[in-house]
Write an enzyme that holds these catalytic residues in place. Structure first.
Site, short mmCIF file in Angstrom:
data_model
loop_
_atom_site.label_atom_id
_atom_site.label_comp_id
_atom_site.label_asym_id
_atom_site.label_seq_id
_atom_site.Cartn_x
_atom_site.Cartn_y
_atom_site.Cartn_z
N GLN A 256 7.13 -3.75 0.39
CA GLN A 256 7.48 -4.31 1.70
C GLN A 256 8.83 -3.73 2.18
O GLN A 256 9.12 -2.59 1.87
CB GLN A 256 7.51 -5.85 1.66
CG GLN A 256 6.14 -6.50 1.52
CD GLN A 256 5.58 -6.47 0.13
OE1 GLN A 256 6.20 -6.93 -0.81
NE2 GLN A 256 4.38 -5.94 -0.04
N GLY B 191 0.88 -1.18 0.00
CA GLY B 191 0.00 0.00 0.00
C GLY B 191 0.90 1.22 0.00
O GLY B 191 1.50 1.54 1.01
P1 GDP Z 1 4.98 2.80 1.77
O1 GDP Z 1 4.24 1.51 1.83
O2 GDP Z 1 6.41 2.64 2.11
O3 GDP Z 1 4.79 3.52 0.46
O4 GDP Z 1 4.35 3.72 2.90
P2 GDP Z 1 2.77 3.90 3.25
O5 GDP Z 1 2.15 4.72 2.20
O6 GDP Z 1 2.18 2.59 3.57
O7 GDP Z 1 2.88 4.66 4.63
C1 GDP Z 1 3.56 5.87 4.77
C2 GDP Z 1 2.58 6.92 5.28
O8 GDP Z 1 3.31 8.04 5.75
C3 GDP Z 1 1.67 7.46 4.22
O9 GDP Z 1 0.44 7.81 4.79
C4 GDP Z 1 2.40 8.71 3.71
O10 GDP Z 1 1.52 9.70 3.17
C5 GDP Z 1 3.00 9.20 5.00
N1 GDP Z 1 4.28 9.91 4.87
C6 GDP Z 1 5.32 9.67 4.04
N2 GDP Z 1 6.35 10.48 4.32
C7 GDP Z 1 5.94 11.25 5.36
C8 GDP Z 1 6.58 12.26 6.13
O11 GDP Z 1 7.74 12.62 5.95
N3 GDP Z 1 5.84 12.82 7.15
C9 GDP Z 1 4.56 12.46 7.41
N4 GDP Z 1 3.92 13.05 8.41
N5 GDP Z 1 3.93 11.50 6.70
C10 GDP Z 1 4.63 10.90 5.70
P1 IMO Z 2 4.36 -1.90 1.73
O1 IMO Z 2 4.85 -2.13 0.33
C1 IMO Z 2 4.03 -3.50 5.77
C2 IMO Z 2 3.53 -7.85 6.13
C3 IMO Z 2 2.20 -8.38 6.64
C4 IMO Z 2 2.67 -9.64 7.34
C5 IMO Z 2 3.78 -10.14 6.41
C6 IMO Z 2 3.33 -11.21 5.42
O2 IMO Z 2 3.14 -1.07 1.80
O3 IMO Z 2 5.46 -1.44 2.61
P2 IMO Z 2 1.89 -11.11 3.19
O4 IMO Z 2 0.48 -10.66 2.95
O5 IMO Z 2 2.90 -10.39 2.40
O6 IMO Z 2 2.03 -12.61 3.07
O7 IMO Z 2 2.15 -10.79 4.75
O8 IMO Z 2 4.23 -9.00 5.70
N1 IMO Z 2 3.42 -6.94 4.95
C7 IMO Z 2 3.61 -5.62 5.01
N2 IMO Z 2 3.86 -4.81 6.06
N3 IMO Z 2 4.01 -3.00 4.52
C8 IMO Z 2 3.78 -3.80 3.46
O9 IMO Z 2 3.87 -3.37 2.19
C9 IMO Z 2 3.53 -5.17 3.68
N4 IMO Z 2 3.25 -6.22 2.88
C10 IMO Z 2 3.20 -7.28 3.67
O10 IMO Z 2 1.61 -7.46 7.54
O11 IMO Z 2 3.27 -9.32 8.57
MG MG Z 3 2.56 0.66 2.78
#
Ligand code: GDP
Ligand code: IMO
Ligand code: MG
Length: 416
Positions: free
Chosen positions: A217, A40
């Site tokens: 991940q 995500g």
């Molecule tokens: P990803 O899976 O590594 O792309 O990260 P996610 O999107 O799952 O989670 C990161 C969250 O932190 C998202 O809601 C971003 O909008 C937010 N985010 C990213 N960089 C920053 C930052 O520098 N500050 C804050 N407050 N939020 C951030």
């Molecule tokens: P992004 O790309 C955080 C975690 C799950 C679980 C383990 C195995 O957004 O950083 P799976 O469904 O892959 O078999 O689950 O990995 N997990 C993540 N945790 N960010 C993710 O993706 C994840 N994708 C899987 O929560 O512990």
């Molecule tokens: Mg994510």
């Protein structure tokens, strides 16, 4: 070829989406090499939040190809939903390309993932997106590949074979079959809808000069190098780029590890610096630490320098992007784990022999900066205590921090 890679340095959700969106400004291609809809990745188009699961985060850049590489496991039903979501926002999806060798997640895989989690009381805490069961079929050489979608008969026959195998081996009973039966028609329909996106990615990748690779991940969730069995079923670390896209690692110019300024983890597994106290709750609240895919609360803790150093080493990181520094703005004291205590001994390095469930973090204390970082564009303008915190991480892990993120927006960034 100028290739940069963005890789999660911790347990995922480090802010990869934001950094890929930022760095894709001049990219001709953004390519994913592993994982699937378990990811995500959050990006912003103007002020609108968009969460991408399978489509690379370069999709906001009109001229950029978005490659879904052979190492990915692709869920056609969810992909169609994602494409429609983007079209509804007037974002073009014409430059998406799916590798013919990518594997396909079916309703059966998602069912098996769910069933296993239910049976084991969420032992792993997967996202239930069918990722593990799909990779099992891939490595067992009985999976469906994207190229099979181009041949409806073959697609149906592999799917039916897998379904029969599962009923014969009692992995699925009659009632359970009914549970997935309703999704089968939609699955085949969605396969047809994504058919035109399937094309040779190899020649495209080798014909362009400016490529950005997007990991999903994180390194500590890697099937080989993570906290097994509490990992995902692919190789998010840099080694996965070579198998998941066919790009030789020698072509990589920069490997940028994304690290949150603290640490989070969703799902089960060891997390030495986890905070089950008011600081943990504060990180979760201020950081809005809830999964972008499942909505589950993320476990929160201090930055683990030992794990980060390990991550830098095995990925061969050339740079770090430190994200969510702003979340620490109101903490009086901030801690970094600089060692583990194990059976009365102090350990300063990660080891494959470590029993991470039973290590106690050794912390170095930092004075908080107690200032809002909002609007700062230049490293030198950061508060003294904040610069000390950044410089310590940099010297401890031995990798330069070249990007500092202080907010979710594209412009809330400091480039060093
Ligand atoms: P990803 O899976 O590594 O792309 O990260 P996610 O999107 O799952 O989670 C990161 C969250 O932190 C998202 O809601 C971003 O909008 C937010 N985010 C990213 N960089 C920053 C930052 O520098 N500050 C804050 N407050 N939020 C951030
Ligand atoms: P992004 O790309 C955080 C975690 C799950 C679980 C383990 C195995 O957004 O950083 P799976 O469904 O892959 O078999 O689950 O990995 N997990 C993540 N945790 N960010 C993710 O993706 C994840 N994708 C899987 O929560 O512990
Ligand atoms: Mg994510």
């Amino acid at each position: 070829m100028a290739i940069k890679a963005v890789i999660g340095g911790q347990w995922g959700d480090e802010g990869k989406g934001k950094i890929v969106d930022l760095l894709s400004q001049d990219a001709e291609i953004v390519a994913r090499y592993q994982g699937g809809a378990n990811a995500g990745h959050t990006v912003y188009k103007d002020d609108e939040k968009i969460v991408l699961h399978q489509i690379p985060s370069g999709i906001l850049r009109e001229d950029c190809f978005c490659v879904m590489g052979n190492g990915m496991v692709i869920d056609p039903i969810e992909l169609v939903e994602e494409i429609n979501m983007l079209k509804n926002k007037n974002i073009s999806t014409q430059k998406i390309l799916i590798s013919p060798h990518a594997h396909i997640v079916t309703p059966l895989h998602k069912f098996l993932d769910r069933k296993n989690e239910e049976k084991t009381n969420n032992f792993i805490g997967t996202t239930c997106k069918g990722i593990g069961p799909c990779y099992v079929d891939k490595y067992n050489r009985v999976g469906i590949r994207a190229i099979d979608i181009k041949n409806q008969e073959k697609l149906k026959s592999i799917f039916v074979d897998r379904l029969n195998d599962c009923t014969m081996t009692s992995q699925i009973n009659d009632n359970e079959y009914k549970e997935i039966e309703s999704e089968i028609e939609l699955f085949f329909k969605s396969c047809t809808q994504i058919k035109n996106y399937i094309d040779d990615t190899f020649n495209l990748l080798f014909s362009k000069n400016n490529i950005l690779i997007e990991g999903a991940q994180g390194t500590l969730l890697d099937i080989d190098h993570g906290t097994y069995p509490f990992v995902t079923s692919s190789s998010p670390f840099s080694g996965g780029i070579s198998t998941g896209l066919g790009i030789p690692l020698t072509k990589l110019e920069n490997i940028i590890g994304i690290f949150k300024a603290y640490a989070t983890r969703v799902g089960s597994g060891p997390f030495p610096t986890e905070l089950n106290d008011s600081n943990g709750k504060k990180l979760q609240d201020i950081g809005s630490e809830f999964g972008a895919t499942t909505g589950r609360p993320r476990r929160c803790g201090w930055f683990d320098g030992i794990a980060a150093k390990y991550s830098c080493m095995i990925n061969g990181l050339t740079d770090i992007a430190l994200t969510k520094l702003d979340i620490l703005d109101s903490f009086e004291e901030i801690y970094i784990c600089v060692g583990y205590e194990y059976k009365g001994q102090e350990l300063n390095n990660y080891s494959e022999l470590l029993d991470l469930d039973n290590v106690k973090p050794i912390y170095k204390k930092f004075k908080g900066w107690n200032t809002n970082l909002n609007g700062i564009k230049d490293f030198n303008m950061l508060p003294f205590e904040c610069k000390e915190y950044i410089k310590f991480i940099e010297s401890f892990v031995g990798t330069k921090i070249s990007i500092i993120s202080i907010g979710p927006g594209r412009n809330e960034i400091i480039q060093k």
